[in-house]
Design a protein around this motif. Structure first.
Motif, PDB file in Angstrom:
ATOM      1  N   ALA A   1       0.843  -1.187   0.000  1.00 35.39           N
ATOM      2  CA  ALA A   1       0.000   0.000   0.000  1.00 35.39           C
ATOM      3  C   ALA A   1       0.883   1.243   0.000  1.00 35.39           C
ATOM      4  O   ALA A   1       1.755   1.392   0.838  1.00 35.39           O
ATOM      5  N   LEU A   2       0.632   2.138  -0.959  1.00 26.48           N
ATOM      6  CA  LEU A   2       1.420   3.365  -1.044  1.00 26.48           C
ATOM      7  C   LEU A   2       0.845   4.466  -0.162  1.00 26.48           C
ATOM      8  O   LEU A   2       1.566   5.330   0.297  1.00 26.48           O
ATOM      9  N   TRP A   3      -0.453   4.466   0.066  1.00 27.47           N
ATOM     10  CA  TRP A   3      -1.092   5.462   0.923  1.00 27.47           C
ATOM     11  C   TRP A   3      -2.237   4.788   1.654  1.00 27.47           C
ATOM     12  O   TRP A   3      -3.009   4.024   1.078  1.00 27.47           O
ATOM     13  N   TRP A   4      -2.364   5.045   2.952  1.00 30.43           N
ATOM     14  CA  TRP A   4      -3.344   4.339   3.760  1.00 30.43           C
ATOM     15  C   TRP A   4      -4.344   5.273   4.408  1.00 30.43           C
ATOM     16  O   TRP A   4      -5.130   4.880   5.216  1.00 30.43           O
ATOM     17  N   GLY A   5      -4.311   6.529   4.111  1.00 34.65           N
ATOM     18  CA  GLY A   5      -5.264   7.453   4.713  1.00 34.65           C
ATOM     19  C   GLY A   5      -4.607   8.253   5.826  1.00 34.65           C
ATOM     20  O   GLY A   5      -3.416   8.145   6.093  1.00 34.65           O
ATOM     21  N   GLU A   6      -5.414   9.074   6.449  1.00 30.05           N
ATOM     22  CA  GLU A   6      -4.887   9.950   7.476  1.00 30.05           C
ATOM     23  C   GLU A   6      -4.694   9.186   8.781  1.00 30.05           C
ATOM     24  O   GLU A   6      -5.587   8.528   9.266  1.00 30.05           O
ATOM     25  N   LYS A   7      -3.511   9.296   9.341  1.00 37.02           N
ATOM     26  CA  LYS A   7      -3.243   8.698  10.634  1.00 37.02           C
ATOM     27  C   LYS A   7      -3.082   9.772  11.704  1.00 37.02           C
ATOM     28  O   LYS A   7      -2.649   9.495  12.796  1.00 37.02           O
ATOM     29  N   ALA A   8      -3.405  11.024  11.365  1.00 44.73           N
ATOM     30  CA  ALA A   8      -3.306  12.130  12.307  1.00 44.73           C
ATOM     31  C   ALA A   8      -4.663  12.818  12.422  1.00 44.73           C
ATOM     32  O   ALA A   8      -5.510  12.732  11.535  1.00 44.73           O
ATOM     33  N   ILE A   9      -4.849  13.506  13.510  1.00 39.82           N
ATOM     34  CA  ILE A   9      -6.087  14.230  13.755  1.00 39.82           C
ATOM     35  C   ILE A   9      -5.835  15.698  13.446  1.00 39.82           C
ATOM     36  O   ILE A   9      -4.862  16.282  13.911  1.00 39.82           O
ATOM     37  N   LYS A  10      -6.706  16.304  12.662  1.00 41.52           N
ATOM     38  CA  LYS A  10      -6.606  17.724  12.359  1.00 41.52           C
ATOM     39  C   LYS A  10      -7.611  18.470  13.222  1.00 41.52           C
ATOM     40  O   LYS A  10      -8.802  18.161  13.208  1.00 41.52           O
ATOM     41  N   ARG A  11      -7.123  19.443  13.958  1.00 41.49           N
ATOM     42  CA  ARG A  11      -7.992  20.220  14.824  1.00 41.49           C
ATOM     43  C   ARG A  11      -8.323  21.538  14.121  1.00 41.49           C
ATOM     44  O   ARG A  11      -7.427  22.225  13.637  1.00 41.49           O
TER      45      ARG A  11
END
Length: 80
Positions: free
Chosen positions: A60-70
């Motif tokens: 997998a080259l990209w798996w989605g966001e693993k961080a939370i954006k406030r």
């Protein structure tokens, strides 16, 4: 047999069974192979996914966001 002899025989059989039981194997220490994170490797094919599926250990080259954006949002208030 009298009850005392039966208790002695029973306790001695339990002790002998405890001595001859198999010893449990020690667990191996954790390593990097235990992680199940997606990786990118040029020798493996890139999967094409349609719909919702669960990928484990694939290329997998990209798996989605693993961080939370406030984000701060201002709520409009009514003026009297």
């Amino acid at each position: 047999m009298d009850p005392i002899t039966q208790m002695v025989v029973g306790i001695s059989m339990q002790f002998i069974g405890l001595l001859f039981q198999p010893k449990p194997e020690e667990p191996k220490p954790p390593s990097l192979d235990d992680w199940d994170e997606p990786t990118s490797d040029s020798s493996r094919p890139i999967p094409v996914v349609f719909g919702t599926v669960e990928l484990k250990g694939l290329n997998a080259l990209w798996w989605g966001e693993k961080a939370i954006k406030r984000r701060d949002v201002k709520i409009p208030t009514e003026k009297k």
